[in-house]
Design a protein around this motif. Structure first.
Motif, PDB file in Angstrom:
ATOM      1  N   THR A 200       0.843  -1.193   0.000  1.00 42.48           N
ATOM      2  CA  THR A 200       0.000   0.000   0.000  1.00 42.48           C
ATOM      3  C   THR A 200       0.878   1.243   0.000  1.00 42.48           C
ATOM      4  O   THR A 200       2.090   1.176   0.224  1.00 42.48           O
ATOM      5  CB  THR A 200      -0.880   0.053   1.245  1.00 42.48           C
ATOM      6  OG1 THR A 200       0.000   0.056   2.386  1.00 42.48           O
ATOM      7  CG2 THR A 200      -1.811  -1.129   1.310  1.00 42.48           C
ATOM      8  N   ARG A 205       5.704   4.137   1.767  1.00 42.08           N
ATOM      9  CA  ARG A 205       6.298   5.318   2.408  1.00 42.08           C
ATOM     10  C   ARG A 205       7.272   4.890   3.497  1.00 42.08           C
ATOM     11  O   ARG A 205       8.400   5.386   3.579  1.00 42.08           O
ATOM     12  CB  ARG A 205       5.206   6.214   2.998  1.00 42.08           C
ATOM     13  CG  ARG A 205       5.760   7.482   3.639  1.00 42.08           C
ATOM     14  CD  ARG A 205       4.681   8.316   4.290  1.00 42.08           C
ATOM     15  NE  ARG A 205       4.066   7.639   5.426  1.00 42.08           N
ATOM     16  CZ  ARG A 205       4.622   7.516   6.605  1.00 42.08           C
ATOM     17  NH1 ARG A 205       5.821   8.008   6.845  1.00 42.08           N
ATOM     18  NH2 ARG A 205       3.990   6.873   7.569  1.00 42.08           N
TER      19      ARG A 205
ATOM     20  N   GLU B   7       1.314  11.656   9.923  1.00 41.03           N
ATOM     21  CA  GLU B   7       0.979  10.528   9.050  1.00 41.03           C
ATOM     22  C   GLU B   7       1.665   9.281   9.579  1.00 41.03           C
ATOM     23  O   GLU B   7       2.886   9.238   9.681  1.00 41.03           O
ATOM     24  CB  GLU B   7       1.491  10.867   7.657  1.00 41.03           C
ATOM     25  CG  GLU B   7       0.921  10.047   6.551  1.00 41.03           C
ATOM     26  CD  GLU B   7       1.498  10.504   5.212  1.00 41.03           C
ATOM     27  OE1 GLU B   7       1.622  11.730   5.014  1.00 41.03           O
ATOM     28  OE2 GLU B   7       1.841   9.636   4.399  1.00 41.03           O
ATOM     29  N   LEU B   8       0.872   8.277   9.928  1.00 40.97           N
ATOM     30  CA  LEU B   8       1.449   7.061  10.500  1.00 40.97           C
ATOM     31  C   LEU B   8       1.132   5.854   9.635  1.00 40.97           C
ATOM     32  O   LEU B   8       0.062   5.775   9.031  1.00 40.97           O
ATOM     33  CB  LEU B   8       0.838   6.785  11.881  1.00 40.97           C
ATOM     34  CG  LEU B   8       1.097   7.804  12.963  1.00 40.97           C
ATOM     35  CD1 LEU B   8       0.252   7.450  14.175  1.00 40.97           C
ATOM     36  CD2 LEU B   8       2.566   7.805  13.337  1.00 40.97           C
ATOM     37  N   TYR B   9       2.034   4.890   9.646  1.00 45.00           N
ATOM     38  CA  TYR B   9       1.759   3.628   8.967  1.00 45.00           C
ATOM     39  C   TYR B   9       1.041   2.691   9.932  1.00 45.00           C
ATOM     40  O   TYR B   9       1.536   2.431  11.027  1.00 45.00           O
ATOM     41  CB  TYR B   9       3.064   2.980   8.500  1.00 45.00           C
ATOM     42  CG  TYR B   9       2.883   1.560   8.027  1.00 45.00           C
ATOM     43  CD1 TYR B   9       3.337   0.485   8.788  1.00 45.00           C
ATOM     44  CD2 TYR B   9       2.209   1.280   6.848  1.00 45.00           C
ATOM     45  CE1 TYR B   9       3.146  -0.819   8.371  1.00 45.00           C
ATOM     46  CE2 TYR B   9       2.012  -0.016   6.432  1.00 45.00           C
ATOM     47  CZ  TYR B   9       2.482  -1.061   7.185  1.00 45.00           C
ATOM     48  OH  TYR B   9       2.282  -2.352   6.773  1.00 45.00           O
ATOM     49  N   PRO B  11      -0.868  -1.093   9.753  1.00 42.65           N
ATOM     50  CA  PRO B  11      -1.252  -2.203   8.871  1.00 42.65           C
ATOM     51  C   PRO B  11      -2.759  -2.400   8.862  1.00 42.65           C
ATOM     52  O   PRO B  11      -3.421  -2.184   9.868  1.00 42.65           O
ATOM     53  CB  PRO B  11      -0.562  -3.427   9.479  1.00 42.65           C
ATOM     54  CG  PRO B  11       0.303  -2.924  10.554  1.00 42.65           C
ATOM     55  CD  PRO B  11      -0.046  -1.523  10.865  1.00 42.65           C
ATOM     56  N   ARG B  12      -3.276  -2.788   7.722  1.00 46.21           N
ATOM     57  CA  ARG B  12      -4.707  -3.027   7.536  1.00 46.21           C
ATOM     58  C   ARG B  12      -5.275  -3.917   8.623  1.00 46.21           C
ATOM     59  O   ARG B  12      -6.383  -3.740   9.079  1.00 46.21           O
ATOM     60  CB  ARG B  12      -4.937  -3.740   6.204  1.00 46.21           C
ATOM     61  CG  ARG B  12      -5.653  -2.930   5.196  1.00 46.21           C
ATOM     62  CD  ARG B  12      -5.926  -3.780   3.983  1.00 46.21           C
ATOM     63  NE  ARG B  12      -4.702  -4.331   3.427  1.00 46.21           N
ATOM     64  CZ  ARG B  12      -4.324  -4.151   2.163  1.00 46.21           C
ATOM     65  NH1 ARG B  12      -5.064  -3.414   1.364  1.00 46.21           N
ATOM     66  NH2 ARG B  12      -3.221  -4.706   1.708  1.00 46.21           N
ATOM     67  N   PRO B  48      -7.692   2.571   5.466  1.00 47.10           N
ATOM     68  CA  PRO B  48      -7.139   1.207   5.416  1.00 47.10           C
ATOM     69  C   PRO B  48      -6.489   0.888   4.073  1.00 47.10           C
ATOM     70  O   PRO B  48      -5.464   0.217   4.023  1.00 47.10           O
ATOM     71  CB  PRO B  48      -8.368   0.310   5.641  1.00 47.10           C
ATOM     72  CG  PRO B  48      -9.380   1.170   6.288  1.00 47.10           C
ATOM     73  CD  PRO B  48      -9.129   2.574   5.809  1.00 47.10           C
ATOM     74  N   ASP B  50      -4.775   2.645   2.147  1.00 44.18           N
ATOM     75  CA  ASP B  50      -3.409   3.147   2.065  1.00 44.18           C
ATOM     76  C   ASP B  50      -2.573   2.743   3.258  1.00 44.18           C
ATOM     77  O   ASP B  50      -1.410   3.126   3.360  1.00 44.18           O
ATOM     78  CB  ASP B  50      -3.418   4.677   1.974  1.00 44.18           C
ATOM     79  CG  ASP B  50      -3.904   5.158   0.614  1.00 44.18           C
ATOM     80  OD1 ASP B  50      -4.217   6.357   0.487  1.00 44.18           O
ATOM     81  OD2 ASP B  50      -3.978   4.317  -0.301  1.00 44.18           O
ATOM     82  N   GLU B  51      -3.191   2.050   4.181  1.00 43.43           N
ATOM     83  CA  GLU B  51      -2.525   1.665   5.435  1.00 43.43           C
ATOM     84  C   GLU B  51      -1.908   2.889   6.115  1.00 43.43           C
ATOM     85  O   GLU B  51      -0.790   2.843   6.639  1.00 43.43           O
ATOM     86  CB  GLU B  51      -1.463   0.575   5.190  1.00 43.43           C
ATOM     87  CG  GLU B  51      -2.089  -0.768   4.837  1.00 43.43           C
ATOM     88  CD  GLU B  51      -1.108  -1.922   4.788  1.00 43.43           C
ATOM     89  OE1 GLU B  51      -1.419  -2.991   5.328  1.00 43.43           O
ATOM     90  OE2 GLU B  51      -0.021  -1.767   4.205  1.00 43.43           O
ATOM     91  N   THR B  52      -2.626   3.945   6.044  1.00 42.78           N
ATOM     92  CA  THR B  52      -2.114   5.193   6.636  1.00 42.78           C
ATOM     93  C   THR B  52      -3.152   5.784   7.580  1.00 42.78           C
ATOM     94  O   THR B  52      -4.350   5.772   7.288  1.00 42.78           O
ATOM     95  CB  THR B  52      -1.797   6.209   5.524  1.00 42.78           C
ATOM     96  OG1 THR B  52      -0.876   5.614   4.617  1.00 42.78           O
ATOM     97  CG2 THR B  52      -1.181   7.466   6.105  1.00 42.78           C
ATOM     98  N   PHE B  54      -4.039   9.305   9.608  1.00 44.61           N
ATOM     99  CA  PHE B  54      -3.716  10.735   9.747  1.00 44.61           C
ATOM    100  C   PHE B  54      -4.220  11.231  11.096  1.00 44.61           C
ATOM    101  O   PHE B  54      -5.392  11.058  11.427  1.00 44.61           O
ATOM    102  CB  PHE B  54      -4.406  11.546   8.648  1.00 44.61           C
ATOM    103  CG  PHE B  54      -3.980  11.144   7.269  1.00 44.61           C
ATOM    104  CD1 PHE B  54      -4.737  10.263   6.523  1.00 44.61           C
ATOM    105  CD2 PHE B  54      -2.801  11.649   6.719  1.00 44.61           C
ATOM    106  CE1 PHE B  54      -4.337   9.891   5.246  1.00 44.61           C
ATOM    107  CE2 PHE B  54      -2.400  11.293   5.441  1.00 44.61           C
ATOM    108  CZ  PHE B  54      -3.168  10.413   4.706  1.00 44.61           C
ATOM    109  N   ASP B  76       7.345   6.449  14.436  1.00 46.13           N
ATOM    110  CA  ASP B  76       7.814   7.567  13.619  1.00 46.13           C
ATOM    111  C   ASP B  76       6.941   7.787  12.410  1.00 46.13           C
ATOM    112  O   ASP B  76       6.648   6.868  11.671  1.00 46.13           O
ATOM    113  CB  ASP B  76       9.229   7.264  13.107  1.00 46.13           C
ATOM    114  CG  ASP B  76      10.235   7.563  14.185  1.00 46.13           C
ATOM    115  OD1 ASP B  76      11.319   6.948  14.149  1.00 46.13           O
ATOM    116  OD2 ASP B  76       9.923   8.375  15.058  1.00 46.13           O
ATOM    117  N   GLY B  77       6.503   9.009  12.235  1.00 46.10           N
ATOM    118  CA  GLY B  77       5.690   9.287  11.062  1.00 46.10           C
ATOM    119  C   GLY B  77       6.055  10.633  10.493  1.00 46.10           C
ATOM    120  O   GLY B  77       6.872  11.359  11.039  1.00 46.10           O
ATOM    121  N   ARG B  78       5.458  10.931   9.410  1.00 44.14           N
ATOM    122  CA  ARG B  78       5.735  12.183   8.742  1.00 44.14           C
ATOM    123  C   ARG B  78       4.794  13.249   9.286  1.00 44.14           C
ATOM    124  O   ARG B  78       3.618  12.984   9.469  1.00 44.14           O
ATOM    125  CB  ARG B  78       5.488  11.975   7.250  1.00 44.14           C
ATOM    126  CG  ARG B  78       5.918  13.083   6.370  1.00 44.14           C
ATOM    127  CD  ARG B  78       5.915  12.581   4.926  1.00 44.14           C
ATOM    128  NE  ARG B  78       6.343  13.638   4.043  1.00 44.14           N
ATOM    129  CZ  ARG B  78       5.520  14.519   3.498  1.00 44.14           C
ATOM    130  NH1 ARG B  78       4.225  14.436   3.716  1.00 44.14           N
ATOM    131  NH2 ARG B  78       5.990  15.474   2.735  1.00 44.14           N
TER     132      ARG B  78
END
Lengths: 918, 101
Positions: A200, A205, B7-9, B11-12, B48, B50-52, B54, B76-78
């Motif tokens: 994904t 990223r 922005e965090l990762y 997982p689905r 989900p 994008d597995e991201t 916000f 850690d995220g952006r």
């Protein structure tokens, strides 16, 4: 024990769901194999490695191999890898012949004079895996099945087919696309697929951030993600490629770079020439050791490892990813590659690999190198690596100077290898244009023999004649040609058996001249078949000694095989079973594929005569297990023929027609007359069942006439005599029937043939009944039925009881008729011959006196199904009539039998007294 | 105060983590504010596909958001500056405005 992924595993970003599936797979009992599929670079190996780690942590034993992508592999490399950690002690419980074959194949032992049967090693592998699995749960893991060397793949697939249920699992990866042979072989133990899609956006990223420290804007990230379809490897490559990607205005260059195929190509183009050369060398040589590469490339190796272009695996180096290797190869010229192969030949230490590089690096004819390659081919063959031997032999041939004295021999040995591998078209392509250049005499004779094996019948016979023409003074070749002629005639064409016997005798004489046990075995094989078709016995002592130990294989050499078949023809069922069983055991232990194949077929044919349908079907299934390497047309013919006969014994005329048509269609390609005759036999029996007498007579007559004309004197080889006589009598042609019976009697008495004698008595009884219908005839038939039973011929026994019952019924002796027909029905039922059960029971139903129920055939059918609990609708569907018809029948049935409900009907039918069924 | 998007990762398969994370984020922001660094956690939006995930924050500077994220134990995220449009008026809002005016 629950399986978990250890914390120490390198994090497979974005693959949580897939990793969960791995742990489920390892924990669950039902699925035997998991195949991880996906595009190159999608991350299959990462998941695969995680799976291995999880298995090991859970106490599994893991056998793993990662075949490298390359044009050539040393044979059995993958298998050697898989079994690398298994030491001698663990092999102990594998039977000796299989263990020896396996050790030769694994380069742990030196080969003997004759190459091991490849299937022996395969059988041994299956045994070994089962033993290992019994001690500890076992995982067999292969990363990138497509690149497994062919002998390893064949051996493993063979073993996989024979593993059955057990704690042995397979974890494989492969590129998206066609299933491999291994997966097909594993289909029996339940294969699941795990398709890997792209990662994904979020996962990409994180991947770029963690691995490359890249922190892209969302927009750029989206574009990149889209460009690579979520493929992690390509994403990293793209990310690596354009360090300035942090700048939003670089979007244009991003799209330009994103043509995925070119990604690696550009990286390759950007390399320095020495670095590219280093990479190419690694790409051209599988299993290259680091030191070997260093000898070629010096410090370049370290630089390549540091930059991640190469990875180290133990002492070996490989290109970090197959896509990169492909790109490197794709951007090299053939000159570059040739030059590198020569250098690799100098720096590589293993003599086999050195030779291979030398062959690929050579330009023109090179007599010395050709000779080395020819020797290596022989050595490879001695290890049982047939296809590797072929490749080496082809190189040797290519490099042999045209005027070299060794050329004819090399041409012929290459052709022999191709025949052994079943690559018959290649044989023709190789020899046909060059045969006239071969010296006359022995070489040309050998060429004709080989071309014959690759050809159809007629062409085969022509080649045999030509071979004989050239073979004067070469007794071993004469033997081969004459034996082949004899077998072609007797077993394939089924013609001129007497001439076949004469040919086989001449072959034997020539074999004695040649003083070669192998030749003798060939000739004896042909002779025994011809003799037993002629109805004669075979006395090993009389023909001057037969040495079983010298026989190279049971397929050709064992005289017991045709003798066991002869017993079956004669109706000596129990003896035949014992003999075949013993032979099968030896063949399986020795791992002889061809022998196992043909023995299972003989068993199926035997059980068909006995009427044991379950055993026949089981044998046919076992036969199927060995057919992987046979020509499809031949396999189809035999399979269809057997199924037609099974259907005939079962009593299902529609199925007979289906399989008979299939067999005839396949026969157009294979041409085996033997099968054609058996198919006619099946059609004849089916026609008899449905009382289509003219048709039955026609079919059976064709077989009878062909076999008499051919000179087949064993009446049991194609046992149509009895059925033909029965059909003729029923047609009202007792005179014709007498002729048939007369001949049958003569043969049976001459050979003291148990089946023949019983059948003659049956026919005599039927003939007598046609003239004087009385008790004696029926009693005779009953006696013959017992005789058949004693011999183990239960199908014939049941059919004789059926004939007896019918005869009694024609004499209006109802009680006797019913008893006999009931016995027939029970006998058929025990054989699972449901169609014939129906025939027997239908006969019982006919002409019943009204006091006894008196149901018509149709009513009887409906009554039976109703008593079994089927609804009216179900009965209608089953019998293909309308529901209202069913209702009408039931009304009448209830009235005739004096019952009022289905329950009462069922009780009435099973009560036995005055019952219309049993 | 400005708006920031973390922005965090995620997982689905880990959708529960979003709620946990949101709770921790809220508490961490409150702690920091009490300690003198005003940070306000507003809400999370999980995509989900994008597995991201916000996380919307309000703070004076981007470092404050980073600190809040760390305190909350979020991976850690952006972090990027964001601009939010006013939310649609709710019934309560309307009543408040009506009362005030």
């Amino acid at each position: 024990m629950p399986v978990t992924l250890s914390e120490a595993e390198p994090r497979a970003i974005g693959r949580e769901a897939e990793l969960a599936r791995i742990t489920t797979f390892l924990g669950r009992a039902r699925v035997g194999a998991l195949v991880i599929a996906g595009a190159p670079g999608i991350g299959k190996t990462t998941i695969w490695e995680a799976g291995l780690g999880a298995a090991r942590s859970a106490g599994w034993r893991v056998l793993a191999t990662r075949p490298a992508e390359s044009e050539w592999q040393l044979p059995f490399t993958a298998l050697t890898d898989l079994l690398a950690e298994i030491d001698i002690g663990e092999f102990q419980d594998v039977p000796a012949p299989q263990r020896d074959a396996l050790e030769i194949v694994l380069y742990r032992a030196e080969p003997e004079a004759t190459p091991p049967e490849l299937s022996a090693a395969s059988v041994g592998l299956a045994r070994l895996l089962r033993l290992l699995g019994a001690r500890q749960p076992l995982l067999v893991a292969v990363d990138d099945v497509a690149w497994m060397d062919r002998p390893s793949l064949g051996t493993l697939a063979f073993a996989a087919r024979r593993l059955g249920d057990g704690p042995i699992r397979f974890l494989l990866t492969r590129r998206a696309g066609e299933q491999s042979e291994l997966e097909r072989a594993l289909a029996q133990i339940r294969v699941e697929q795990l398709e890997l899609d792209g990662l994904t956006l979020g996962a990409i990223r994180v991947l770029l951030a963690e691995r490359l420290g890249l922190n892209l804007s969302r927009r750029l990230l989206r574009r990149l993600h889209e460009a690579v379809g979520g493929n992690p490897l390509l994403a990293l490559e793209l990310g690596r490629h354009a360090p300035a990607l942090g700048d939003e205005h670089d979007e244009v260059s991003l799209s330009a770079l994103a043509g995925a195929e070119d990604l690696f190509g550009d990286r390759v183009a950007a390399l320095t020439p020495p670095m590219r050369r280093t990479l190419l060398a690694a790409a051209l040589s599988p299993d290259l050791a680091e030191v070997e590469l260093a000898a070629l490339a010096g410090s370049g190796v370290e630089a390549a490892l540091a930059s991640g272009l190469l990875v180290a695996a133990g002492q070996r180096v490989r290109v970090s990813h197959p896509l990169l290797a492909a790109a490197v190869r794709g951007r090299s010229s053939s000159e570059e590659r040739r030059a590198l192969h020569l250098e690799l030949a100098r720096s590589v230490s293993d003599p086999r690999r050195r030779l291979h590089h030398a062959a690929l690096g050579s330009r023109g004819p090179d007599a010395e190198l050709a000779a080395e390659l020819a020797d290596a081919a022989a050595a490879s063959l001695a290890r049982g690596a047939l296809h590797d031997a072929i490749e080496l032999a082809q190189h040797a041939l290519r490099l042999t100077p045209p005027d070299d004295a060794a050329l004819p021999e090399r041409l012929l040995s290459t052709a022999e290898l191709l025949v052994a591998a079943g690559e018959l078209r290649a044989v023709t392509g190789l020899l046909a244009p060059r045969i006239h250049k071969l010296p006359a005499g022995r070489p040309r004779a050998r060429a004709h023999l080989l071309l014959g094996e690759a050809a159809t019948f007629d062409a085969h016979e022509r080649h045999l004649e030509l071979a004989l023409g050239e073979a004067a003074g070469e007794p071993d070749l004469v033997t081969a040609a004459l034996s082949a002629k004899a077998v072609l005639l007797a077993l394939n064409r089924v013609e001129e058996i007497e001439r076949a016997e004469a040919l086989a005798r001449s072959a034997l004489a020539a074999a004695h001249d040649a003083a070669s046990p192998a030749a003798e075995a060939q000739a004896l094989h042909a002779l025994v078949w011809a003799r037993i078709l002629r109805g004669r016995t075979f006395d090993a002592v009389a023909t001057g000694g037969y040495d079983e130990a010298a026989a190279a294989s049971l397929y050709v050499g064992a005289v017991e095989r045709p003798l066991a078949v002869q017993r079956a023809w004669r109706g000596q069922i129990a003896e035949s079973r014992v003999l075949l069983g013993r032979l099968l055991q030896v063949a399986e232990e020795r791992g002889e594929a061809r022998s196992c194949l043909v023995l299972h077929l003989h068993c199926c044919e035997l059980e068909l005569r006995a009427g044991d349908l379950r055993a026949a079907a089981a044998s046919l299934e076992a036969w199927e297990g060995w057919t992987a390497d046979e020509a499809p047309a031949d396999v189809d013919t035999i399979r269809s023929r057997c199924r037609a006969l099974i259907a005939a014994v079962r009593g299902r005329p529609d199925e007979v027609a289906y399989w008979a048509d299939a067999a005839d269609a396949a026969n157009a390609a294979s041409g085996f007359v033997w099968d054609r005759l058996d198919v006619l036999r099946a059609r004849g029996i089916a026609a008899l069942q449905t009382a289509q007498l003219p048709r039955a007579t026609a079919y059976l007559q064709r077989v009878w006439e062909h076999t008499s004309h051919a000179g087949i004197r064993d009446p049991g080889a194609f046992p149509v005599g009895g059925d033909l006589a029965e059909a003729l009598i029923a047609l009202g042609k007792p005179h014709d029937a007498s002729t048939v019976v007369g001949w049958l009697r003569a043969l049976a008495e001459e050979q003291r043939h148990p089946w023949g004698l019983a059948t003659t008595r049956r026919c005599d009884a039927l003939l007598a009944l046609a003239e004087h219908p009385d008790e004696t005839g029926v009693a005779c038939l009953e006696a013959v039925a017992s005789e058949y039973s004693d011999l183990g011929l239960h199908f014939e026994a049941a059919r004789t009881l059926l004939a007896a019952g019918r005869a009694a019924r024609r004499q209006r002796r109802w009680a006797v008729a019913r008893a006999l027909l009931e016995r027939a029905a029970v006998a058929f039922d025990e054989l699972d011959a449901d169609g014939w059960v129906g025939v027997a029971r239908a006969n019982v139903g006919r002409r019943e006196s009204p006091r006894r129920g008196g149901l018509t055939d149709a009513e009887h059918r409906v009554a039976g199904l109703a008593a079994d609990g089927l609804s009216n609708k179900e009965i209608a569907a089953h019998l293909m009539i309308s529901v209202s018809t069913v209702e009408t029948h039931l009304k009448r049935i209830y009235a005739k039998l004096g019952v009022g409900s289905r329950t009462q009907l069922a009780r009435r039918l099973t009560s036995g007294e005055g019952s219309t069924s049993g | 105060m400005r708006a920031y998007l973390l922005e965090l990762y995620v997982p689905r398969s880990d959708a529960d983590a979003v709620e946990d994370g949101a709770e921790r984020a809220r508490r961490a922001a409150e702690e920091l504010t009490a300690e003198g660094t005003p940070v306000r956690y507003i809400r999370s939006v999980f995509v989900p596909e994008d597995e991201t995930c916000f996380c919307l924050y309000e703070a004076a500077a981007i470092e404050d958001v980073r600190a809040a994220a760390e305190r909350a134990g979020l991976p850690d995220g952006r972090i990027a500056e964001a601009v939010t449009a006013p939310t649609a008026p709710t019934a309560t809002h309307e009543k408040e405005r009506a009362r005030r005016s």
